[in-house]
Write an enzyme that holds these catalytic residues in place. Structure first.
Site, PDB file in Angstrom:
ATOM      1  N   THR A 118       0.823  -1.208   0.000  1.00 23.70           N
ATOM      2  CA  THR A 118       0.000   0.000   0.000  1.00 23.70           C
ATOM      3  C   THR A 118       0.856   1.257   0.000  1.00 23.70           C
ATOM      4  OG1 THR A 118      -1.553   1.293   1.353  1.00 23.70           O
ATOM      5  CG2 THR A 118      -0.110  -0.204   2.519  1.00 23.70           C
ATOM      6  N   TYR A 142      -1.744   0.233  10.082  1.00 25.44           N
ATOM      7  CA  TYR A 142      -1.996  -0.485   8.830  1.00 25.44           C
ATOM      8  C   TYR A 142      -0.790  -0.377   7.909  1.00 25.44           C
ATOM      9  CZ  TYR A 142      -3.652  -1.091   4.025  1.00 25.44           C
ATOM     10  OH  TYR A 142      -3.773  -1.461   2.719  1.00 25.44           O
TER      11      TYR A 142
END
Length: 328
Positions: A118, A142
């Site tokens: 990501t 995250y």
């Protein structure tokens, strides 16, 4: 005989589109998913194994049964806000699941991993066109957990010869243009489907989380990439590994950022309906602007984000939200 590819998270939004792209390319995708956020109805392109990556025995069973030539690893917790409230959950599930998967792959002599990372690994670097050489300094659990899995892959490559392609991608949007699968989450957190739900009256309004960011209109800026373009990139990454071309790290985006207010304007134009909006406070962990430099993917993989026009992405998402396959 067609080769099998194990797709963790294969019943999810991105994973199911990757399964379709794999099947189209002549592979047999094996969807491995615990259905915590995925949908069994989205598994249409190959076998399904319902299982959890935290269950090492179940993972070993999948490798023994299907003998995949590679793994596409999508399965992960991915809500930024939740990762800020409960970082331990993200470290435990994302890291623990990846560790079980990579150890099982090594034990089964499956040495090719395509990893869904990501842009959140870059953190908040405003005014920077983010390319693969930019420093990674995640600002939420995250992004930090994904960065740690990238490091794990490097270590496993050094120790066991595990090959990898890492894709750091930006905001994924749109749906399969054929209408077989699409985007839906439980709960829904992505901007475009939330916006479409507000347009349809399925929620009172779209909330703007922060209107005082250092951007031209005060709302967050993001780079959007169509899910089918993203899936195609994963197939290209897989072929790179199977052809023995070596490891690689690639950003996937378009190099064009849109603010939340700009996305709202485009959605109103596509649907010819007003978007009800309310303003709210910033969410912890949100970066002001994330825009991708994706030259490497285009040059080294031959990737072309042909469907990643914002209007097209909203059009495809709108069509899916009106289709019989969409579940409220």
């Amino acid at each position: 005989m067609a080769e099998h590819v194990l797709v963790t998270g294969g019943a999810g939004y991105i994973g199911s589109h990757a399964c379709k792209a794999l099947a189209r390319a002549g592979f047999v995708p094996v969807a491995f998913d615990n259905l915590s956020t995925g949908w069994a109805e989205a598994v249409k392109f190959g076998p399904f194994v319902q299982g959890d990556l935290m269950d090492r025995a179940r993972v070993d069973e999948a490798f023994a049964r299907f003998r995949p030539v590679a793994v596409m690893h999508f399965a992960a917790l991915s809500l930024v806000g939740e990762s800020m409230r409960d970082p331990g959950l993200y470290w435990r599930i994302n890291l623990g699941g990846a560790l079980n998967l990579f150890e099982a792959a090594v034990a089964a002599q499956c040495r090719n991993i395509v990893f869904s990372s990501t842009c959140a690994t870059y953190g908040d670097q405003d005014g920077v066109m983010l390319d693969e050489g930019c420093e990674q300094r995640p600002i939420n659990a995250y992004g930090a957990s994904k960065r740690a899995i990238e490091d794990m892959l490097v270590n496993f490559g050094q120790a066991y010869g595990l090959n990898h392609v890492i894709f750091r991608y930006f905001n994924v949007a749109g749906s399969d243009p054929e209408g077989e699968i699409g985007e839906q989450h439980r709960p829904e957190t992505h901007l475009i489907p939330l916006m479409l739900e507000a347009i349809e009256g399925k929620r009172p309004a779209l909330t703007l989380f922060g209107t005082d960011y250092p951007t031209p209109d005060g709302t967050c800026v993001r780079d959007y990439v169509h899910v089918t373009d993203l899936a195609d990139a994963h197939v290209l990454g897989l072929k790179r590994l199977l052809d023995g071309q070596g490891n690689g790290v690639f950003n996937l985006g378009t190099g064009r950022g849109f603010s939340v207010r700009e996305v709202i304007t485009h959605a109103g134009a596509v649907t010819n309906r007003p978007v009800p909006v309310v303003e709210g406070p910033r969410r912890p962990g949100d970066a002001a602007a994330l825009v991708s430099g994706s030259v490497r993917a285009c040059e080294e993989l031959g990737w072309r984000p042909e469907r990643s026009d914002l209007r097209q992405m909203i059009t495809d998402a709108w069509r899916w939200s009106q289709s019989p396959g969409y579940s409220e």
